[in-house]
Design a protein around this motif. Structure first.
Motif, PDB file in Angstrom:
ATOM      1  N   ALA A  40       0.810  -1.226   0.000  1.00 34.23           N
ATOM      2  CA  ALA A  40       0.000   0.000   0.000  1.00 34.23           C
ATOM      3  C   ALA A  40       0.839   1.270   0.000  1.00 34.23           C
ATOM      4  CB  ALA A  40      -0.929   0.006   1.219  1.00 34.23           C
ATOM      5  N   LEU A  41       2.165   1.130   0.095  1.00 32.43           N
ATOM      6  CA  LEU A  41       3.043   2.303   0.155  1.00 32.43           C
ATOM      7  C   LEU A  41       3.161   2.990  -1.203  1.00 32.43           C
ATOM      8  CD1 LEU A  41       6.229   1.503   2.279  1.00 32.43           C
ATOM      9  CD2 LEU A  41       4.464   3.187   2.769  1.00 32.43           C
ATOM     10  N   PRO A  42       3.214   4.323  -1.240  1.00 32.70           N
ATOM     11  CA  PRO A  42       3.545   5.026  -2.488  1.00 32.70           C
ATOM     12  C   PRO A  42       4.962   4.644  -2.926  1.00 32.70           C
ATOM     13  CG  PRO A  42       2.632   6.537  -0.857  1.00 32.70           C
ATOM     14  CD  PRO A  42       2.889   5.250  -0.140  1.00 32.70           C
ATOM     15  N   GLU A  43       5.212   4.684  -4.222  1.00 26.71           N
ATOM     16  CA  GLU A  43       6.485   4.232  -4.767  1.00 26.71           C
ATOM     17  C   GLU A  43       7.674   4.987  -4.184  1.00 26.71           C
ATOM     18  OE1 GLU A  43       9.023   1.864  -6.541  1.00 26.71           O
ATOM     19  OE2 GLU A  43       6.863   1.584  -6.753  1.00 26.71           O
ATOM     20  N   ASP A  44       7.537   6.306  -3.955  1.00 26.48           N
ATOM     21  CA  ASP A  44       8.664   7.082  -3.436  1.00 26.48           C
ATOM     22  C   ASP A  44       9.037   6.654  -2.017  1.00 26.48           C
ATOM     23  OD1 ASP A  44       6.230   8.085  -2.499  1.00 26.48           O
ATOM     24  OD2 ASP A  44       7.010  10.116  -2.236  1.00 26.48           O
ATOM     25  N   LYS A  45       8.037   6.298  -1.192  1.00 27.11           N
ATOM     26  CA  LYS A  45       8.331   5.841   0.158  1.00 27.11           C
ATOM     27  C   LYS A  45       8.892   4.422   0.149  1.00 27.11           C
ATOM     28  CE  LYS A  45       5.020   8.804   2.583  1.00 27.11           C
ATOM     29  NZ  LYS A  45       3.872   8.856   3.526  1.00 27.11           N
ATOM     30  N   LEU A  46       8.401   3.604  -0.781  1.00 27.68           N
ATOM     31  CA  LEU A  46       8.911   2.243  -0.884  1.00 27.68           C
ATOM     32  C   LEU A  46      10.375   2.237  -1.306  1.00 27.68           C
ATOM     33  CD1 LEU A  46       8.328  -0.824  -0.831  1.00 27.68           C
ATOM     34  CD2 LEU A  46       7.673  -0.632  -3.241  1.00 27.68           C
ATOM     35  N   SER A  47      10.756   3.116  -2.223  1.00 31.29           N
ATOM     36  CA  SER A  47      12.137   3.174  -2.701  1.00 31.29           C
ATOM     37  C   SER A  47      13.109   3.538  -1.587  1.00 31.29           C
ATOM     38  CB  SER A  47      12.261   4.172  -3.856  1.00 31.29           C
ATOM     39  OG  SER A  47      11.950   5.482  -3.417  1.00 31.29           O
ATOM     40  N   LYS A  48      12.628   4.275  -0.571  1.00 27.61           N
ATOM     41  CA  LYS A  48      13.484   4.623   0.555  1.00 27.61           C
ATOM     42  C   LYS A  48      13.707   3.440   1.490  1.00 27.61           C
ATOM     43  CE  LYS A  48      12.199   9.511   0.528  1.00 27.61           C
ATOM     44  NZ  LYS A  48      11.510  10.620   1.263  1.00 27.61           N
ATOM     45  N   LEU A  49      12.743   2.501   1.494  1.00 30.02           N
ATOM     46  CA  LEU A  49      12.888   1.309   2.325  1.00 30.02           C
ATOM     47  C   LEU A  49      13.777   0.250   1.678  1.00 30.02           C
ATOM     48  CD1 LEU A  49       9.267   0.725   3.709  1.00 30.02           C
ATOM     49  CD2 LEU A  49      11.230   1.662   4.920  1.00 30.02           C
ATOM     50  N   ARG A  50      13.701   0.160   0.340  1.00 26.74           N
ATOM     51  CA  ARG A  50      14.499  -0.834  -0.364  1.00 26.74           C
ATOM     52  C   ARG A  50      15.983  -0.575  -0.135  1.00 26.74           C
ATOM     53  NH1 ARG A  50      11.244  -0.326  -5.668  1.00 26.74           N
ATOM     54  NH2 ARG A  50       9.620  -1.908  -5.491  1.00 26.74           N
ATOM     55  N   TRP A  51      16.718  -1.648   0.141  1.00 23.80           N
ATOM     56  CA  TRP A  51      18.152  -1.652   0.378  1.00 23.80           C
ATOM     57  C   TRP A  51      18.521  -1.151   1.768  1.00 23.80           C
ATOM     58  CZ3 TRP A  51      19.617  -4.893  -2.942  1.00 23.80           C
ATOM     59  CH2 TRP A  51      19.069  -4.882  -4.227  1.00 23.80           C
ATOM     60  N   LYS A  52      17.672  -0.310   2.396  1.00 21.54           N
ATOM     61  CA  LYS A  52      17.970   0.121   3.759  1.00 21.54           C
ATOM     62  C   LYS A  52      17.293  -0.785   4.789  1.00 21.54           C
ATOM     63  CE  LYS A  52      19.470   4.870   3.454  1.00 21.54           C
ATOM     64  NZ  LYS A  52      19.426   6.185   4.113  1.00 21.54           N
ATOM     65  N   GLU A  53      16.024  -1.069   4.589  1.00 23.04           N
ATOM     66  CA  GLU A  53      15.303  -1.969   5.492  1.00 23.04           C
ATOM     67  C   GLU A  53      15.169  -3.368   4.899  1.00 23.04           C
ATOM     68  OE1 GLU A  53      13.952  -1.409   8.602  1.00 23.04           O
ATOM     69  OE2 GLU A  53      15.011   0.502   8.591  1.00 23.04           O
ATOM     70  N   LEU A  54      15.094  -3.421   3.590  1.00 22.49           N
ATOM     71  CA  LEU A  54      14.806  -4.667   2.874  1.00 22.49           C
ATOM     72  C   LEU A  54      15.697  -4.757   1.641  1.00 22.49           C
ATOM     73  CD1 LEU A  54      12.865  -7.113   2.309  1.00 22.49           C
ATOM     74  CD2 LEU A  54      11.408  -5.490   1.105  1.00 22.49           C
ATOM     75  N   ALA A  55      16.488  -5.814   1.536  1.00 24.49           N
ATOM     76  CA  ALA A  55      17.382  -5.989   0.388  1.00 24.49           C
ATOM     77  C   ALA A  55      17.217  -7.389  -0.183  1.00 24.49           C
ATOM     78  CB  ALA A  55      18.841  -5.750   0.788  1.00 24.49           C
ATOM     79  N   VAL A  56      17.675  -7.580  -1.414  1.00 28.00           N
ATOM     80  CA  VAL A  56      17.480  -8.864  -2.091  1.00 28.00           C
ATOM     81  C   VAL A  56      18.704  -9.222  -2.913  1.00 28.00           C
ATOM     82  CG1 VAL A  56      16.337  -7.742  -4.053  1.00 28.00           C
ATOM     83  CG2 VAL A  56      15.931 -10.165  -3.617  1.00 28.00           C
ATOM     84  N   VAL A  57      18.998 -10.520  -2.952  1.00 29.44           N
ATOM     85  CA  VAL A  57      20.011 -11.072  -3.855  1.00 29.44           C
ATOM     86  C   VAL A  57      19.262 -12.005  -4.790  1.00 29.44           C
ATOM     87  CG1 VAL A  57      22.149 -12.385  -4.081  1.00 29.44           C
ATOM     88  CG2 VAL A  57      21.783 -10.952  -2.065  1.00 29.44           C
ATOM     89  N   PHE A  58      19.190 -11.621  -6.065  1.00 27.01           N
ATOM     90  CA  PHE A  58      18.405 -12.387  -7.020  1.00 27.01           C
ATOM     91  C   PHE A  58      19.163 -13.603  -7.529  1.00 27.01           C
ATOM     92  CE2 PHE A  58      16.629  -8.060  -7.533  1.00 27.01           C
ATOM     93  CZ  PHE A  58      15.306  -8.341  -7.260  1.00 27.01           C
ATOM     94  N   GLN A  59      18.411 -14.534  -8.111  1.00 25.00           N
ATOM     95  CA  GLN A  59      19.015 -15.684  -8.771  1.00 25.00           C
ATOM     96  C   GLN A  59      19.904 -15.203  -9.914  1.00 25.00           C
ATOM     97  OE1 GLN A  59      16.128 -18.444 -10.239  1.00 25.00           O
ATOM     98  NE2 GLN A  59      17.614 -20.029 -10.687  1.00 25.00           N
ATOM     99  N   LYS A  60      21.148 -15.684  -9.945  1.00 23.20           N
ATOM    100  CA  LYS A  60      22.129 -15.295 -10.957  1.00 23.20           C
ATOM    101  C   LYS A  60      22.321 -13.779 -11.006  1.00 23.20           C
ATOM    102  CE  LYS A  60      21.247 -19.334 -13.888  1.00 23.20           C
ATOM    103  NZ  LYS A  60      20.852 -19.824 -15.228  1.00 23.20           N
ATOM    104  N   SER A  61      22.261 -13.138  -9.837  1.00 18.54           N
ATOM    105  CA  SER A  61      22.408 -11.682  -9.795  1.00 18.54           C
ATOM    106  C   SER A  61      23.790 -11.243 -10.246  1.00 18.54           C
ATOM    107  CB  SER A  61      22.135 -11.166  -8.377  1.00 18.54           C
ATOM    108  OG  SER A  61      22.965 -11.821  -7.442  1.00 18.54           O
ATOM    109  N   MET A  62      24.758 -12.164 -10.239  1.00 21.36           N
ATOM    110  CA  MET A  62      26.098 -11.835 -10.720  1.00 21.36           C
ATOM    111  C   MET A  62      26.070 -11.403 -12.189  1.00 21.36           C
ATOM    112  SD  MET A  62      27.648 -15.714 -11.109  1.00 21.36           S
ATOM    113  CE  MET A  62      26.977 -16.330  -9.590  1.00 21.36           C
ATOM    114  N   ASN A  63      25.060 -11.884 -12.945  1.00 23.04           N
ATOM    115  CA  ASN A  63      24.975 -11.536 -14.369  1.00 23.04           C
ATOM    116  C   ASN A  63      24.528 -10.094 -14.584  1.00 23.04           C
ATOM    117  OD1 ASN A  63      25.683 -14.166 -14.888  1.00 23.04           O
ATOM    118  ND2 ASN A  63      23.592 -14.861 -15.276  1.00 23.04           N
ATOM    119  N   SER A  64      24.067  -9.427 -13.523  1.00 23.35           N
ATOM    120  CA  SER A  64      23.629  -8.041 -13.664  1.00 23.35           C
ATOM    121  C   SER A  64      24.783  -7.049 -13.609  1.00 23.35           C
ATOM    122  CB  SER A  64      22.622  -7.700 -12.558  1.00 23.35           C
ATOM    123  OG  SER A  64      23.247  -7.767 -11.290  1.00 23.35           O
TER     124      SER A  64
END
Length: 324
Positions: free
Chosen positions: A77-101
């Motif tokens: 339910a969060l607006p995108e601008d508020k969600l972007s502030k949480l990503r990587w600071k509160e919540l981070a992800v390592v994707f499958q084969k993320s080394m290819n990025s």
């Protein structure tokens, strides 16, 4: 309060002529400093669940319902601008084969510095480099990696870089989606040991998506088993993997060779996951289950709590099921 609560999360992929129920009413809780593994064969909805939680599914192709509460805040339910502030600071992800990025034409240090400045725009070059070298050392990479290009690194080293990127802003919750699948067994074991040590030092909570039961057994304290977009069993690893209650969990464990103890035949689970564009009246696993009764094909089982506090979605509820 749990650090993450998923309540009745559903994902339906939509095309011109089909609606595919990839995730169906999944609920789970993750407490602080938990290490939770989500397991199941390909097509069970594990990665879709993670992408929905992170709000990374295409809006024009996926319908998402339910709630994903991170420290009490509903991410859906969060607006995108508020969600972007949480990503990587509160919540981070390592994707499958993320080394290819990783960009093949830029040095590792330059790429990591760009990511660092997204949230720390006022940081100087010296400060950014200090933080990046610190992160590289944290994942057992030498300082010289800062000046190297991706092609100069092994697969394990690139995966360590991806993990270092995810830890850049001290997230409280880290999601790993098949993050060690492409690695050899020795490198995978080393990275898992390093991850567990980092979790102890930094107080990180981990949600690990994998199809490898051995990864869950060695690096997680809780496990959630998914099948056809639904949770069929969940509980402590020591309970679920030693005394599996759901026939699907039993089948997964029977397909893994044992290197100690009594020898037994390795058996796969016959059949395949049912088509998820056709609603099922009963249990999704019924057609592959050796214990299925008529009620299993006409009535959908709900998650029920066993005496050891694990949850199982089976009409027999584990009490009358015994591994063969």
């Amino acid at each position: 309060m749990p650090i993450l609560e998923v309540r009745n999360l559903s994902v339906t992929y939509t095309t011109k002529n089909r609606r595919i129920a990839a995730v169906q009413g999944v609920s789970l809780e993750i407490e602080e400093r938990d290490a939770v593994g989500i397991v199941g064969e390909s097509g069970s909805g594990k990665s879709t669940l993670a992408m929905a939680m992170l709000r990374l599914l295409p809006k024009n192709g996926a319908e998402v319902g339910g709630e994903v509460l991170l420290n009490g805040t509903d991410l859906l339910a969060l607006p995108e601008d508020k969600l972007s502030k949480l990503r990587w600071k509160e919540l981070a992800v390592v994707f499958q084969k993320s080394m290819n990025s990783l960009s093949p034409v830029h040095r590792i240090g330059a790429q990591m510095a760009d990511v660092y400045r997204l949230h720390e725009s006022s940081a100087s070059k010296r400060e950014a480099k200090r933080r990046i070298v610190e992160l590289l050392e944290m994942v057992n990479l030498p300082e010289r990696v800062y000046k190297l290009y991706p092609h100069e690194l092994s697969g394990g080293m690139m995966q360590r870089v991806a993990i270092a990127l995810s830890l850049m802003h001290h997230p409280r919750l880290l999601i790993l989606d098949e993050a060690t699948t492409a690695l050899d067994v020795v490198t995978q074991g080393q990275i898992l040991e390093e991850m567990m040590e980092l979790e102890r030092k930094l107080g990180i909570t981990r949600l690990m998506i994998t199809h490898d039961m051995s990864v869950v057994a060695t690096s997680c304290n809780k496990v959630v088993v998914m099948y056809a977009g639904q949770v069929v069993e969940a509980g402590l690893v020591k309970d679920v993997l030693t005394k599996p209650a759901h026939p699907y969990t039993q089948g997964l464990l029977r397909s893994i060779p044992s290197f100690d103890g009594e020898k037994s035949n390795i058996r796969g689970i016959p059949g395949s996951i049912p088509a998820l564009d056709v609603p099922l009246a009963g249990c999704a696993f019924a057609e592959r289950c050796e214990f299925a009764a008529d009620s299993c094909r006409t009535s959908k089982p709900q998650l029920a709590e066993l005496p050891d506090r694990r949850q199982v979605a089976c009409h027999l509820r584990g009490g009358e099921i015994h591994a063969q």
